[in-house]
Design a protein around this motif. Structure first.
Motif, mmCIF file in Angstrom:
data_model
loop_
_atom_site.group_PDB
_atom_site.id
_atom_site.type_symbol
_atom_site.label_atom_id
_atom_site.label_comp_id
_atom_site.label_asym_id
_atom_site.label_seq_id
_atom_site.Cartn_x
_atom_site.Cartn_y
_atom_site.Cartn_z
ATOM 1 N N GLU A 1 38.105 39.450 48.699
ATOM 2 C CA GLU A 1 38.595 39.537 50.074
ATOM 3 C C GLU A 1 38.929 38.159 50.639
ATOM 4 O OE1 GLU A 1 35.552 41.818 52.030
ATOM 5 O OE2 GLU A 1 36.564 43.717 51.582
ATOM 6 N N ILE A 2 38.174 37.130 50.222
ATOM 7 C CA ILE A 2 38.514 35.756 50.630
ATOM 8 C C ILE A 2 39.822 35.330 49.965
ATOM 9 C CG2 ILE A 2 37.810 33.338 50.440
ATOM 10 C CD1 ILE A 2 34.878 34.361 50.637
ATOM 11 N N LYS A 3 39.956 35.667 48.688
ATOM 12 C CA LYS A 3 41.181 35.324 47.949
ATOM 13 C C LYS A 3 42.395 35.987 48.582
ATOM 14 C CE LYS A 3 43.240 35.572 43.322
ATOM 15 N NZ LYS A 3 43.070 36.078 41.945
ATOM 16 N N LEU A 4 42.195 37.216 49.099
ATOM 17 C CA LEU A 4 43.291 37.976 49.702
ATOM 18 C C LEU A 4 43.937 37.219 50.851
ATOM 19 C CD1 LEU A 4 44.710 40.726 49.462
ATOM 20 C CD2 LEU A 4 43.078 41.614 51.138
ATOM 21 N N LEU A 5 43.154 36.398 51.564
ATOM 22 C CA LEU A 5 43.669 35.634 52.712
ATOM 23 C C LEU A 5 44.497 34.435 52.270
ATOM 24 C CD1 LEU A 5 40.391 35.637 54.842
ATOM 25 C CD2 LEU A 5 42.347 37.166 55.106
ATOM 26 N N GLU A 6 44.400 34.060 50.971
ATOM 27 C CA GLU A 6 45.031 32.826 50.501
ATOM 28 C C GLU A 6 46.270 33.046 49.632
ATOM 29 O OE1 GLU A 6 41.837 31.149 48.349
ATOM 30 O OE2 GLU A 6 40.670 30.561 50.119
ATOM 31 N N VAL A 7 46.547 34.325 49.244
ATOM 32 C CA VAL A 7 47.638 34.573 48.298
ATOM 33 C C VAL A 7 48.754 35.381 48.945
ATOM 34 C CG1 VAL A 7 46.163 34.435 46.288
ATOM 35 C CG2 VAL A 7 46.439 36.626 47.424
#
Length: 677
Positions: free
Chosen positions: A28-34
């Motif tokens: 979910e953190i990665k989702l904000l960055e890609v």
């Protein structure tokens, strides 16, 4: 003991849940960055991570991935998104929706010709047919998936197909066939290491033994499946296992145990909204309370069971599923027609290609005629050229006459060159003789260096022997002195003499061994032999341990048994002795505190080589002389204490005689010498 077990079980369960949650949090953190395709892949990973924890979340993330895939026209993203939404609806027992999404996903995968994904989705579709009791369709679909998995040699996929085919045979009550397929699937899954599918196979085998009324065997497989599902945090699998275990205890009339597992499993099934599991729990609880004559509770669970059953299987759902299947079959038929049209087009192109080939042959024939004409013309040109060439040959003969004269001059020059080469050869012979004399002189000097080094080492060894003999000689002196006192006291008899004589002989024997070791150390040995480095180190240390003990220097050894090399053991021992004596002298000269006096020897294997490191706490080697320590006659000791040959000869022994490597460097509290062979 029981409380400890419960604590460990709770801790492991909590750890697995926390690990799964950490993975979800990371995604979910990665989702904000890609963005774009990477975002689609992250959304689909989240959907997959939630499938056995929160099917509703699986659907939500799958829908987001599908919308973005359609926007970017990313086919692989669409296919995986549709499959994940289908899985979420399956766990929620929405079989009509699940089948719809699976079929749409299959359509895209077939266009992409992704065989592994096609086989996986066919397995999922077959499960829906099995749930709807359409066993013929389910078995046919499983066979299609199995053929593809075998074609691409996907062992895990083959195991899933075997497992699913087992489900069909189990439903058709062909239990021996079902068990055969389940056991094959379990063996493959264990080899692959897929815990989720191992648990699934164990659960299915437990069901077969249930039907065969072997309840003890069934319970064994169910409990093993439950443990794995709890370890991996598969809530759906845990709920299913607890339902089955509760059912077994109900069969065995252990109502308390049965109620415990059924209530725990029902709570988990409600949490993940798995309608099919909830329905099964209601049915088991109805039977349990009915057999306990608690008819009010039994009636309530029967009412709940009927209500949820009606919500899962309705005529409308069945008709919708049939309609989707017809639509899919129609599309498949259209694909076949398209293939037929393509085949006709290929045939037309084939005929056209034959016409082109005929035209090409005609064109080639014309070209051959043109080429023949060109060759004839070239022949005529060649004839004219030959006439000109003959005229040129006459001119060449005249030139050859002049060339012969020049050859005579060259012959004369060659004779002069041969004479010069003869003189050069004589000079080379003289030079080789001088080189041989120089090499002999160098070897003589090297032998002198070796002799000087061994004499210096012998001096050190004699000092070490003196240290080692001092204590036993003192002991012998004390025994001899005691003879006179004991004689005066009347204690001297034959028994007394025998006992004390034995002690004296033991001491003398040990001293004799010391002399033998000393003699063998200096015995020349030029035969290459395999030897244990650890044994040589221990033997060498026996020469100096008394000296080290006298100077309060602690030796710390970390030696592996398996280090063997080929070479000259006595020379290797001399290298160790040189390094140890240097370390001892440095520690003494620099007056290192007694509690800090230490030499550490580590022996180990590294990259196929035996490595020995010898480090001390003597303060290290000054940087300005680090590059010179292996030079002959270079020493920092007084002339009477050092010759400057020890390290030079050590490097020669290791690197030239034993084809190894000897290096030195400074470490935290001192110096470290490293020997690699």
């Amino acid at each position: 003991m029981k409380k400890s077990f419960i604590f460990i079980f709770v801790f492991l369960t909590f750890y697995n849940i926390l690990f799964s949650q950490n993975k979800i949090d990371s995604l979910e953190i990665k989702l904000l960055e890609v963005n774009n395709q990477e975002k689609i892949e992250t959304l689909n990973e989240l959907a997959k991570a939630y499938c056995s924890i929160s099917p509703q979340k699986t659907i939500e993330y799958g829908q987001q991935a599908l919308v973005l895939s359609q926007k970017l026209d990313y086919n692989e993203g669409k296919a995986i998104s549709l499959k994940n939404i289908g899985i979420g609806n399956y766990y929620l027992s929405n079989y009509d929706k699940s089948l719809e999404y699976y079929l749409n996903s299959l359509k895209i995968m077939e266009e992409m010709e992704d065989k592994e994904s096609i086989a996986t989705i066919l397995n999922n579709i077959a499960i829906i047919y099995w749930k709807l009791n359409n066993f013929e369709k389910a078995l046919k679909t499983y066979d299609e998936a199995s053929i593809i998995m075998e074609e691409i040699e996907n062992r895990e996929g083959i195991a899933r197909s075997l497992n699913n085919i087992g489900l069909i045979y189990m439903t058709l009550e062909v239990y021996d066939k079902a068990l055969e397929n389940y056991l094959k699937a379990l063996q493959i899954m264990k080899e692959v290491g897929n815990k989720n599918n191992i648990a699934y196979c164990l659960n299915n085998i437990g069901i077969i033994y249930w039907y065969l009324e072997n309840y003890d065997k069934s319970l064994e497989y169910y409990l093993e499946s439950l443990k794995i599902n709890e370890d991996i945090g598969n809530k759906y699998g845990v709920a299913g296992s607890k339902k089955n275990i509760g059912g077994i205890y109900l069969k065995l009339n252990n109502f308390d145990k049965s109620l415990e597992y059924l209530i725990e499993g029902l709570k988990l099934a409600k949490e993940i909204k798995a309608k099919d599991l909830i329905q099964s729990f209601y049915a088991n609880l109805y039977e349990l309370f009915f057999r306990n004559e608690n008819y009010q509770e039994a009636l309530e669970y029967h009412r709940l069971y009927s209500a949820i059953k009606d919500s899962i299987f309705t005529v409308e759902n069945s008709e919708k599923i049939a309609e989707m299947q017809i639509k899919y079959d129609t599309e498949e038929k259209e694909k076949e027609n398209e293939l037929l049209r393509n085949s006709n087009e290929i045939q037309r192109l084939k005929i056209k290609r034959q016409e082109n080939l005929r035209n090409s042959l005609i064109a080639i024939s014309i070209l051959i005629l043109i080429l023949a004409f060109v060759i004839y013309e070239r022949y005529q040109v060649k004839q004219r050229a030959n006439k000109i060439l003959n005229e040129k040959n006459i001119q060449i003969k005249k030139s050859n006459t002049e060339l012969n004269k020049k050859n005579k001059q060259i012959t004369k020059q060659k004779e002069q060159l041969d004479n010069a080469l003869k003189e050069l050869k004589e000079l080379n012979i003289s030079l080789e003789k001088r080189v041989e004399e120089a090499v002999a002189e160098i070897r003589e000097k090297e032998n002198m260096l070796i002799a000087q080094s061994r004499l210096a080492t012998m001096g050190e060894m004699i000092g070490n022997i003196a240290h080692q003999w001092r204590q036993p000689l003192t002991a012998v002196g004390i025994i001899v002195q005691n003879y006179e006192d004991d004689f005066e006291d009347g204690l001297l008899d034959m028994k007394y003499l025998e006992e004390h004589s034995d002690k004296v002989m033991d001491i003398l024997q040990q001293m004799s061994i010391t002399i033998d070791d000393f003699r063998n150390f200096f015995k020349p040995n030029k035969l290459i032999q395999e030897f244990s480095i650890k044994s040589i180190i221990e033997k060498t240390i026996s020469f100096v341990k008394a000296s080290f003990r006298l100077n309060s220097i602690k030796l710390e050894l970390n030696l592996e048994e398996s280090c063997y090399i080929e070479g000259f053991p006595n020379e290797y021992s001399q290298v160790i002795l040189n390094i140890l004596n240097n370390a001892r002298d440095v520690i003494k000269e620099r007056n290192i505190k007694i509690e800090n006096r230490k030499i550490i020897m580590n022996l180990y294997k590294e990259n196929g080589k035996s490595v020995l490191t010898i480090s001390d706490t003597g303060g290290g080697i000054p940087e300005d002389i680090m590059d010179r320590i292996f030079e002959p006659y270079f020493t920092t000791k007084d002339e009477e204490k050092g010759t400057g040959l020890g390290l030079y000869m050590s490097k020669t022994i290791i690197e030239e005689n034993m084809i190894g490597k000897l290096t030195a460097r400074n470490i935290k509290d001192g110096a470290e010498f490293r020997i690699e062979i």
